[in-house]
Design a protein around this motif. Structure first.
Motif, PDB file in Angstrom:
ATOM      1  N   GLN A 338       0.848  -1.188   0.104  1.00  0.00           N
ATOM      2  CA  GLN A 338      -0.667  -0.245  -0.004  1.00  0.00           C
ATOM      3  C   GLN A 338       0.413   1.827   0.005  1.00  0.00           C
ATOM      4  N   ALA A 339       0.055   2.094  -1.087  1.00  0.00           N
ATOM      5  CA  ALA A 339       1.409   3.142  -1.403  1.00  0.00           C
ATOM      6  C   ALA A 339       2.814   3.035  -1.106  1.00  0.00           C
ATOM      7  N   LEU A 340       3.624   1.974  -1.725  1.00  0.00           N
ATOM      8  CA  LEU A 340       5.046   2.061  -1.666  1.00  0.00           C
ATOM      9  C   LEU A 340       5.141   3.697  -2.167  1.00  0.00           C
ATOM     10  N   SER A 341       6.538   3.470  -1.351  1.00  0.00           N
ATOM     11  CA  SER A 341       7.527   4.426  -2.513  1.00  0.00           C
ATOM     12  C   SER A 341       9.300   4.338  -1.484  1.00  0.00           C
ATOM     13  N   VAL A 342      10.009   3.784  -2.717  1.00  0.00           N
ATOM     14  CA  VAL A 342      11.392   4.133  -2.175  1.00  0.00           C
ATOM     15  C   VAL A 342      12.269   4.850  -2.663  1.00  0.00           C
ATOM     16  N   ARG A 343      12.666   5.599  -1.739  1.00  0.00           N
ATOM     17  CA  ARG A 343      14.044   6.241  -2.261  1.00  0.00           C
ATOM     18  C   ARG A 343      15.041   5.980  -1.883  1.00  0.00           C
ATOM     19  N   ARG A 344      15.996   5.339  -3.183  1.00  0.00           N
ATOM     20  CA  ARG A 344      17.700   5.192  -2.805  1.00  0.00           C
ATOM     21  C   ARG A 344      18.534   6.547  -3.356  1.00  0.00           C
ATOM     22  N   ALA A 345      19.641   7.199  -2.363  1.00  0.00           N
ATOM     23  CA  ALA A 345      20.536   8.127  -2.906  1.00  0.00           C
ATOM     24  C   ALA A 345      19.432   8.776  -3.393  1.00  0.00           C
ATOM     25  N   ARG A 346      19.746   9.408  -4.631  1.00  0.00           N
ATOM     26  CA  ARG A 346      19.110  10.344  -5.958  1.00  0.00           C
ATOM     27  C   ARG A 346      17.849   9.652  -6.594  1.00  0.00           C
ATOM     28  N   GLN A 348      14.885   7.921  -7.451  1.00  0.00           N
ATOM     29  CA  GLN A 348      13.426   7.171  -6.746  1.00  0.00           C
ATOM     30  C   GLN A 348      12.577   6.586  -7.184  1.00  0.00           C
ATOM     31  N   ALA A 349      13.311   4.695  -6.773  1.00  0.00           N
ATOM     32  CA  ALA A 349      12.874   4.086  -6.977  1.00  0.00           C
ATOM     33  C   ALA A 349      11.678   3.018  -7.462  1.00  0.00           C
ATOM     34  N   LEU A 350      10.452   3.364  -6.639  1.00  0.00           N
ATOM     35  CA  LEU A 350       9.769   2.840  -6.458  1.00  0.00           C
ATOM     36  C   LEU A 350       8.498   4.372  -6.423  1.00  0.00           C
ATOM     37  N   ASN A 351       7.745   4.489  -6.439  1.00  0.00           N
ATOM     38  CA  ASN A 351       6.730   6.047  -6.219  1.00  0.00           C
ATOM     39  C   ASN A 351       4.695   5.282  -6.570  1.00  0.00           C
ATOM     40  N   HIS A 352       4.968   5.480  -5.199  1.00  0.00           N
ATOM     41  CA  HIS A 352       3.320   5.133  -4.649  1.00  0.00           C
ATOM     42  C   HIS A 352       2.637   4.017  -5.897  1.00  0.00           C
ATOM     43  N   ILE A 353       2.996   2.612  -5.203  1.00  0.00           N
ATOM     44  CA  ILE A 353       2.568   1.147  -5.961  1.00  0.00           C
ATOM     45  C   ILE A 353       1.894   0.262  -4.756  1.00  0.00           C
ATOM     46  N   ASP A 354       0.459   0.804  -5.264  1.00  0.00           N
ATOM     47  CA  ASP A 354      -0.047  -0.525  -3.968  1.00  0.00           C
ATOM     48  C   ASP A 354      -1.008  -1.375  -4.898  1.00  0.00           C
ATOM     49  N   LEU A 355      -0.547  -2.712  -4.114  1.00  0.00           N
ATOM     50  CA  LEU A 355      -0.604  -4.426  -5.434  1.00  0.00           C
ATOM     51  C   LEU A 355      -1.323  -5.345  -3.896  1.00  0.00           C
ATOM     52  N   THR A 356      -1.965  -6.068  -4.454  1.00  0.00           N
ATOM     53  CA  THR A 356      -2.909  -7.426  -3.422  1.00  0.00           C
ATOM     54  C   THR A 356      -1.668  -8.641  -4.336  1.00  0.00           C
ATOM     55  N   ILE A 357      -1.366  -9.549  -3.805  1.00  0.00           N
ATOM     56  CA  ILE A 357      -1.035 -10.889  -4.316  1.00  0.00           C
ATOM     57  C   ILE A 357      -1.861 -11.920  -4.160  1.00  0.00           C
ATOM     58  N   ARG A 358      -2.362 -12.679  -4.643  1.00  0.00           N
ATOM     59  CA  ARG A 358      -3.582 -13.926  -3.731  1.00  0.00           C
ATOM     60  C   ARG A 358      -2.711 -15.629  -4.347  1.00  0.00           C
ATOM     61  N   HIS A 531      -0.249 -15.259 -16.394  1.00  0.00           N
ATOM     62  CA  HIS A 531      -2.146 -14.610 -16.464  1.00  0.00           C
ATOM     63  C   HIS A 531      -2.508 -13.034 -16.077  1.00  0.00           C
ATOM     64  N   ARG A 532      -1.471 -12.765 -15.339  1.00  0.00           N
ATOM     65  CA  ARG A 532      -1.519 -11.262 -14.938  1.00  0.00           C
ATOM     66  C   ARG A 532       0.154 -10.817 -15.273  1.00  0.00           C
ATOM     67  N   VAL A 533      -1.023  -9.310 -15.979  1.00  0.00           N
ATOM     68  CA  VAL A 533       1.111  -8.433 -16.131  1.00  0.00           C
ATOM     69  C   VAL A 533       1.260  -7.192 -15.558  1.00  0.00           C
ATOM     70  N   ILE A 534       1.897  -6.927 -14.965  1.00  0.00           N
ATOM     71  CA  ILE A 534       2.078  -5.386 -14.694  1.00  0.00           C
ATOM     72  C   ILE A 534       3.347  -5.190 -15.305  1.00  0.00           C
ATOM     73  N   LEU A 535       3.352  -3.562 -15.671  1.00  0.00           N
ATOM     74  CA  LEU A 535       4.049  -2.678 -16.533  1.00  0.00           C
ATOM     75  C   LEU A 535       4.830  -2.080 -14.976  1.00  0.00           C
ATOM     76  N   LEU A 536       6.292  -1.768 -15.262  1.00  0.00           N
ATOM     77  CA  LEU A 536       6.219  -0.294 -14.306  1.00  0.00           C
ATOM     78  C   LEU A 536       6.816   0.381 -15.061  1.00  0.00           C
ATOM     79  N   ALA A 537       6.767   1.960 -15.044  1.00  0.00           N
ATOM     80  CA  ALA A 537       7.940   2.830 -15.532  1.00  0.00           C
ATOM     81  C   ALA A 537       8.578   3.621 -14.706  1.00  0.00           C
ATOM     82  N   GLU A 538       9.713   3.962 -14.628  1.00  0.00           N
ATOM     83  CA  GLU A 538      10.254   5.306 -13.643  1.00  0.00           C
ATOM     84  C   GLU A 538       9.624   4.948 -12.210  1.00  0.00           C
ATOM     85  N   GLY A 539       9.284   3.615 -12.057  1.00  0.00           N
ATOM     86  CA  GLY A 539       8.470   3.457 -10.254  1.00  0.00           C
ATOM     87  C   GLY A 539       7.359   3.312 -10.718  1.00  0.00           C
TER      88      GLY A 539
END
Length: 581
Positions: A338-346, A348-358, A531-539
């Motif tokens: 929920q609302a995951l963000s990760v900043r490493r040094a300068r 922004q690796a991930l920005n506001h990720i919401d995700l569920t895995i079943r 059966h499910r694909v998630i595309l990421l772009a710039e985190g």
């Protein structure tokens, strides 16, 4: 330019030569593709060109290998460096500096080129490979694909007459792979550079080859011919060739464009038919295929209960799905972000990720190099702490959970499987895995027997091929039966047969309720498995949905069969084969 004369290579301690009686020539200014199943000696042949075999690897080389007239038996690798540029399967093992720009310049410094020439060539290479935005970045902060582009660039700047490339596109996203291959084609056609390349992802490279050198099986004679000739007899071939064989096209197509021109009749035969989805179906709230739940553990911040499936001593092929009816009103999740963000040094690796895995869900995580795929996997396994937001896996926060409790909730097979392998033998790795998983001794070894038949206890992990190391690392992770399995570029170094075995294994795991997320640039793997694909772009997540919807709508991530048979929604040759009468 490159000449093999009755070459055989036998490594120390081996009873049989790795390659035997290799005799062929690579003319100047041609791109020759080295093809064959895993373990036939392709990397050995490439190493013999640069002199790494036998000067660095040891063993005995019989016969003669010459490069631009220099005999590699009497010329060590440093004496061939001005002629031969080499990129192996592991870019990190080649790096000697700390930053991108320094690494691009290092080879030219070693050859004593003038600073003005070095500066110009560095700028040219940065532009050619799309590395200009990364020029000041530390190499350790780059993604695997970005590191691979730097490794390729570092051998291009000295302008060698011969390039030797081992799986050069294995860690590249489709667009980056096309850019690198276009650069290689330009070097061959415009500058007369000679290229000898081994690559398992033939769908990417076969159309660029002037000739194909085929090693059909261990110990068999090498065959040399045009791509069309070799694909007609090769035991390994891309989906476009597989579809051509199925449809009875002659000559076999090598490109999507060629296949589309011939596919009219096949489209008519498939009209009105519906593709059979081979990917596993995710568990829903009513008839979930429940995998092994994470156990309660005092070292964890929280636990998750449920019915367990005894696994001690059993290999994956003997696991069977266990159906269970969930308690009304409950939601079964393996992981929630929920609302995951990760900043490493300068960065922004991930920005506001919401995700569920079943449970039972198989997800392909895709996107350009540096989009944040590995960071997301590392966050799910607790190697990276969220900057903001929350991550829960099996009810626990991974970065706050002790390893003893986390190992039975989530397991990661990293991009470099050897990062998990520290022992001197396969047996020692398996004993350590059983201990860490707190499971019955022999559990990991049983998995190895299924995944790596014939591999002995005393084999050193470094003596295994890339695909074999992946299988061993997977067995180590699976010993704990984690409900969530993460894989980072799992098909690097795998041929088509090994990839098919991996797909079968992952389907078996999904059928028993394991949730699987794999970060991959292999669009054919995603089409076959997910059966499910998630595309990421710039985190950020830019698409999340059924594979047939997400990948067919993207020219970069669509598989070959989808492109050939569009607008019909077929993804794999397997689907087509099942649908034909």
């Amino acid at each position: 330019m490159i000449r093999f004369e009755d070459v055989s290579v036998t490594y120390d301690g081996a009873s049989e030569p790795t390659v035997r009686g290799v005799d062929f020539e690579v003319p100047e200014g041609e791109l020759v593709l080295l093809v064959g199943p895993s373990g036939v000696g392709k990397s050995t042949i490439l190493g013999a060109v640069s002199g790494l075999v036998p000067h660095f690897t040891g063993g005995t080389l019989r016969g003669r290998v010459t490069v631009a007239g220099r005999d590699t038996r009497t010329h060590k690798p440093r004496e061939l460096a001005d002629v031969v540029g080499t990129v192996g399967q592991d870019p990190l093992s080649h790096f000697v500096t700390d930053t991108v720009e320094d690494e691009l310049a290092y080879g030219m410094e070693s050859l004593g080129l003038p600073p003005t020439v070095m500066r110009r060539r560095v700028e040219e290479t940065l532009d050619l490979l799309g590395l200009a935005p990364l020029r000041d970045r530390p190499l350790a902060t780059l993604s695997g694909g970005q590191q691979q582009r730097v490794a390729i660039g570092s051998v291009l700047t000295p302008h060698p007459r011969v390039l030797v490339l081992d799986e050069p596109t294995s860690a590249l996203d489709p667009a980056a792979a096309e850019e690198v291959l276009a650069v290689l084609q330009r070097l061959v056609h415009d500058l007369g550079t000679t290229v000898l390349m081994a690559e398992h992802r033939l769908e990417r490279v076969i159309q660029y080859a002037d000739q194909v050198a085929l090693l059909p099986a261990p110990g068999e004679a090498l065959l040399l011919g045009t791509p069309a000739e070799m694909m007609a007899v090769s035991p390994v071939y891309p989906p476009v060739v597989d579809l051509g064989r199925l449809a009875g096209w002659a000559p076999l197509p090598l490109t999507v464009r060629d296949a589309r021109r011939r596919a009219g009749e096949l489209r008519e035969r498939l009209s009105g038919r519906t593709p059979v989805d081979d990917a596993p179906a995710a568990a829903d709230g009513e008839t979930a295929s429940q995998g092994p739940p994470a156990p309660d553990d005092e070292s964890c911040t929280s636990g998750a209960g449920g019915n367990s499936i005894p696994a001690e001593g059993r290999a994956f092929r003997r696991w069977r799905p266990r159906r269970s009816r969930p308690t009304p009103g409950t939601t079964h999740l393996t992981a929630e972000v929920q609302a995951l963000s990760v900043r490493r040094a300068r960065i922004q690796a991930l920005n506001h990720i919401d995700l569920t895995i079943r449970p039972g869900e198989t997800i392909a995580l895709m996107g350009r190099n540096g989009a944040g795929k590995s960071t997301l996997l590392n966050t799910l396994v607790g190697l990276v702490e969220p900057s903001t937001g929350t991550v829960h896996v099996g009810g626990a926060q991974p970065h706050r959970t002790a390893p003893q409790g986390l190992v039975r909730r989530v397991g990661l097979v990293p991009q470099e499987p050897r990062d998990l392998l520290y022992a001197d033998t396969v047996a020692a790795e398996c004993r350590a895995a059983d201990t860490d998983a707190q499971t019955t001794p022999g559990t990991c070894r049983a998995l190895v027997d299924d995944l790596l038949p014939g591999v002995t206890d005393d084999t050193h992990p470094r003596d295994l091929s890339e695909g074999q190391r992946l299988a061993l690392a997977l067995a180590v992770v699976l010993a704990a039966r984690p409900p969530l399995l993460l894989l980072d570029e799992p098909t690097r170094g795998l041929d088509y047969a090994a990839k098919a075995r991996l797909v079968h294994l992952l389907r078996e795991l999904a059928a028993t309720g394991h949730a699987i997320m794999l970060a991959t640039h292999d669009v054919e793997l995603a089409a076959e498995l997910a059966h499910r694909v998630i595309l990421l772009a710039e985190g950020e997540v830019i698409a999340d949905g059924p594979a047939a919807d997400v990948i067919t709508s993207s020219p970069s991530f669509a598989p070959q069969v989808s492109k050939i048979l569009a607008p019909q929604r077929w993804l794999t040759v397997t689907q087509v084969r099942k649908a034909l009468p």
